[in-house]
Scaffold this motif. Structure first.
Motif, PDB file in Angstrom:
ATOM      1  N   ALA A  14     -15.803 -79.852  44.175  1.00 60.62           N
ATOM      2  CA  ALA A  14     -15.527 -78.501  43.681  1.00 60.62           C
ATOM      3  C   ALA A  14     -16.749 -77.916  42.991  1.00 60.62           C
ATOM      4  O   ALA A  14     -17.075 -76.729  43.164  1.00 60.62           O
ATOM      5  CB  ALA A  14     -14.331 -78.525  42.739  1.00 60.62           C
ATOM      6  N   LEU A  18     -18.783 -74.626  44.280  1.00 63.86           N
ATOM      7  CA  LEU A  18     -18.929 -73.470  43.404  1.00 63.86           C
ATOM      8  C   LEU A  18     -20.394 -73.096  43.224  1.00 63.86           C
ATOM      9  O   LEU A  18     -20.760 -71.910  43.248  1.00 63.86           O
ATOM     10  CB  LEU A  18     -18.280 -73.765  42.050  1.00 63.86           C
ATOM     11  CG  LEU A  18     -18.192 -72.604  41.055  1.00 63.86           C
ATOM     12  CD1 LEU A  18     -17.392 -71.448  41.646  1.00 63.86           C
ATOM     13  CD2 LEU A  18     -17.555 -73.079  39.746  1.00 63.86           C
ATOM     14  N   LEU A  22     -22.237 -69.649  44.564  1.00 66.40           N
ATOM     15  CA  LEU A  22     -22.992 -68.778  43.667  1.00 66.40           C
ATOM     16  C   LEU A  22     -24.396 -68.522  44.200  1.00 66.40           C
ATOM     17  O   LEU A  22     -24.861 -67.378  44.260  1.00 66.40           O
ATOM     18  CB  LEU A  22     -23.053 -69.406  42.273  1.00 66.40           C
ATOM     19  CG  LEU A  22     -23.844 -68.643  41.202  1.00 66.40           C
ATOM     20  CD1 LEU A  22     -23.246 -67.268  40.976  1.00 66.40           C
ATOM     21  CD2 LEU A  22     -23.868 -69.438  39.898  1.00 66.40           C
ATOM     22  N   THR A 263     -20.100 -69.457  35.076  1.00 65.12           N
ATOM     23  CA  THR A 263     -19.756 -70.041  36.372  1.00 65.12           C
ATOM     24  C   THR A 263     -20.695 -71.181  36.728  1.00 65.12           C
ATOM     25  O   THR A 263     -20.258 -72.239  37.210  1.00 65.12           O
ATOM     26  CB  THR A 263     -19.818 -68.960  37.469  1.00 65.12           C
ATOM     27  OG1 THR A 263     -18.907 -67.892  37.141  1.00 65.12           O
ATOM     28  CG2 THR A 263     -19.436 -69.542  38.819  1.00 65.12           C
ATOM     29  N   SER A 267     -19.678 -75.133  37.117  1.00 65.38           N
ATOM     30  CA  SER A 267     -19.987 -75.911  38.323  1.00 65.38           C
ATOM     31  C   SER A 267     -20.747 -77.186  37.962  1.00 65.38           C
ATOM     32  O   SER A 267     -20.472 -78.263  38.505  1.00 65.38           O
ATOM     33  CB  SER A 267     -20.794 -75.059  39.311  1.00 65.38           C
ATOM     34  OG  SER A 267     -22.086 -74.772  38.810  1.00 65.38           O
TER      35      SER A 267
END
Length: 307
Positions: A14, A18, A22, A263, A267
């Motif tokens: 995950a 992510l 991005l 974010t 990550s």
């Protein structure tokens, strides 16, 4: 085999997905969809007020009419590169110093008294004081020469994290040196260099990878704090630091850079947790060491140590 093991750790997958999402979004938008508005004139800066998020400008605009969606995504690689340079510098220097510290730990144990102090002093405060003193010593050189300023800023951000990280690497090295397989290698006649290269380094590398991902998060947070205090670090943190006063007037100018920074940190946190889970699984499969360099199940009595 390695891919199957990685797929079992959802946190790691995950986090990687992510981060790729991005970076991919940033690359596609920057190279294919970004509008080149050129340099904002002084007249536009004072006449064009910030606009809130809309369909035309999903992240809103800043003072001067700059689209925050393009501007924020366009600084993704700049933010990541600077953080990687600082993290890489910390890890490389700390690895060398930490290995030496661990090998000579019994003689250098008294240094723990001084190094422990860095655990109680916030790195943000320490970095700010060093940067502020640099500016006081020669304001014109520090502020007028961008290359000198960024070089000193980079080295200061690297330096404030080295003592604690070197101590951590050193203690991990010392613990490895006390393991039974190291003692067995010595009894069988293994030389110091051979033991360090073939046994110590492979045993520390897993923890070192875990430290690196954790340091990346710490560096990103430090970049934001230092920028808010007035020393703008290139990338998202420069937007945050130079526009924090807009929180009450045009909060979207700060909100979206903070969102993307968060974010990236999320990550990296998922990746760190995935690496930790992977290493813990390796410990259950390999009784001799949590970070052994071998693969698969190893039975302690099946094979001897070869030289």
């Amino acid at each position: 085999m390695l891919i199957r093991r990685l797929c079992k750790h959802g946190s790691l997958i995950a986090g990687l997905m992510l981060l790729v999402l991005l970076l991919g979004t940033s690359y596609v938008n920057t190279h294919f969809f970004k509008e080149d508005i050129g340099k904002i004139s002084q007249e536009d800066y004072y006449n064009k007020k910030p606009l809130p998020p809309s369909w035309e400008h999903p992240f809103g605009t800043s003072t001067g009419g700059m689209d925050m969606f393009d501007a924020t995504l366009g600084q993704t690689m700049t933010t990541l590169k600077f953080a990687l340079v600082v993290t890489g510098g910390r890890m490389l220097i700390s690895l060398v110093l930490g290995l030496l510290y661990g090998l000579l730990y019994r003689r250098l144990k008294w240094l723990d008294v001084f190094i422990e102090g860095f655990h109680f002093v916030p790195t943000t405060l320490l970095a700010f004081l060093l940067l502020y003193n640099m500016r006081l010593m020669d304001f014109n050189l520090f502020m007028g020469d961008p290359d000198f300023r960024w070089t000193m800023t980079t080295w200061i951000l690297i330096g404030v994290g080295i003592p604690s990280l070197s101590q951590l690497v050193g203690k991990e090295t010392f613990l490895v040196m006390q393991q039974e397989f190291i003692q067995g290698a010595r009894v069988l006649g293994g030389r110091h260099l051979h033991i360090h290269v073939k046994h110590v380094l492979p045993s520390v590398r897993g923890k070192f990878l875990l430290m690196a991902s954790g340091q990346m998060i710490a560096v990103l947070t430090l970049m934001m704090h230092v920028s808010i205090l007035g020393f703008y670090i290139p990338g998202w943190t420069a937007f945050i630091g130079s526009n924090y006063y807009e929180l009450m007037l045009s909060p979207w100018i700060v909100f979206f850079p903070v969102l993307l920074l968060t974010t990236m940190i999320v990550s990296l946190t998922l990746i760190t947790n995935g690496i930790r889970s992977l290493l813990d699984g390796g410990y259950l499969r390999r009784r001799s060491s949590i970070l052994s360099g071998g693969t698969g199940m190893q039975r302690p009595s099946s094979k001897g140590i070869s030289y």
